[in-house]
Design a protein around this motif. Sequence first.
Motif, PDB file in Angstrom:
ATOM      1  N   THR A 190       0.826  -1.212   0.000  1.00  0.00           N
ATOM      2  CA  THR A 190       0.000   0.000   0.000  1.00  0.00           C
ATOM      3  C   THR A 190       0.861   1.263   0.000  1.00  0.00           C
ATOM      4  O   THR A 190       0.551   2.228  -0.698  1.00  0.00           O
ATOM      5  CB  THR A 190      -0.932   0.032   1.224  1.00  0.00           C
ATOM      6  N   LEU A 194       1.379   4.045  -3.034  1.00  0.00           N
ATOM      7  CA  LEU A 194       1.195   5.465  -2.757  1.00  0.00           C
ATOM      8  C   LEU A 194       2.356   6.279  -3.312  1.00  0.00           C
ATOM      9  O   LEU A 194       2.169   7.312  -3.969  1.00  0.00           O
ATOM     10  CB  LEU A 194       1.065   5.671  -1.243  1.00  0.00           C
ATOM     11  N   ASN A 250      -0.881  15.402  -2.800  1.00  0.00           N
ATOM     12  CA  ASN A 250      -1.651  14.697  -3.825  1.00  0.00           C
ATOM     13  C   ASN A 250      -2.013  15.646  -4.957  1.00  0.00           C
ATOM     14  O   ASN A 250      -1.588  16.807  -4.974  1.00  0.00           O
ATOM     15  CB  ASN A 250      -2.901  14.048  -3.213  1.00  0.00           C
ATOM     16  N   LEU A 256       0.085  14.266   1.409  1.00  0.00           N
ATOM     17  CA  LEU A 256      -0.102  12.839   1.216  1.00  0.00           C
ATOM     18  C   LEU A 256       0.131  12.162   2.562  1.00  0.00           C
ATOM     19  O   LEU A 256       1.241  12.205   3.096  1.00  0.00           O
ATOM     20  CB  LEU A 256       0.899  12.328   0.178  1.00  0.00           C
ATOM     21  N   ARG A 258      -0.478   8.879   5.464  1.00  0.00           N
ATOM     22  CA  ARG A 258      -0.685   7.454   5.691  1.00  0.00           C
ATOM     23  C   ARG A 258      -1.310   7.282   7.069  1.00  0.00           C
ATOM     24  O   ARG A 258      -0.814   7.833   8.053  1.00  0.00           O
ATOM     25  CB  ARG A 258       0.643   6.703   5.628  1.00  0.00           C
TER      26      ARG A 258
END
Length: 290
Positions: A190, A194, A250, A256, A258
């Motif tokens: 994941t 990303l 983004n 961005l 997590r």
Amino acid sequence: MDERDWQILKVLYEKKNITKTAQSLYISQPSLTKRIQQIEKEYDQAIISRGAKGVQFTPQGEYLVKCADEMLGRLRQIKETVQNMGDEISGTLRLGVSNYITRHKLPGLLKLFREQFPKVNYKVTTGWSCEVFDHVYNREVHIGIVRGDYQWGEAKHLLFEENICITSKEKIELQDLPSMPRIQYHTDPTLKSLIDNWWTRTFSEPPLIGMEVDKADTCKEMVVNGLGYGILPSVLIEDHSSLYHINLQNEKGKPLVRKTWMLYHQESLELKVVKEFVEVVKKLDFKNDI
């Protein structure tokens, strides 16, 4: 057949080797062979054969292996239900935890929980977040702690968020990254997705990989020593104020991030030990308290 027998069948099916199975279960090979013979005698059927390719299961053996997970799960459920009937919080708490949380957060968390509930035992399974998610989904663990977003329709609790950032020893410019050595590391799919998606949106050429290392912690140490830049979760560099970093954004210009989640099935809260653990975690500032 008892619990040990079902465990033997499960491990032997995975290992396909008597020696490796005996080592994994901490029993002698003669004892293992004798136990298999007793199972075959009980059912009056051969369940395995041995050949050049190792242990092979007969159709009857294949069927018993399929029953093993069901039987072990049922025995575990019975044990947990009996332990749950008492007033005291006890029993075994089964946790699935991502690698980073295992190294940096889990020891402190378990110490804190044990101080409140000293009679609780733990069975911890660690790995990449995608592996932990599978363990939770398949009810192999009571609670999973994963990093990243997964499609999960059951109960969950957000533990913390972190930025994904370009990290280097010296100041660098974003547009120069394609020509600079990047330290690559193995990580959960994941996070890799990303980072890769951000890169392809930002640059038309691939990164220049200077070296590949085993994990993000190693990457950070390489960056600290000026051997290249890394793209890392911000939680790894918070204690290194001298490092230069640029938070990724983004396509909408937002950071961005997590997320790290605690996942569990709602029905698991019927077990007192699970309910208490969830309540303890929810009261914590997970990022800063442990």
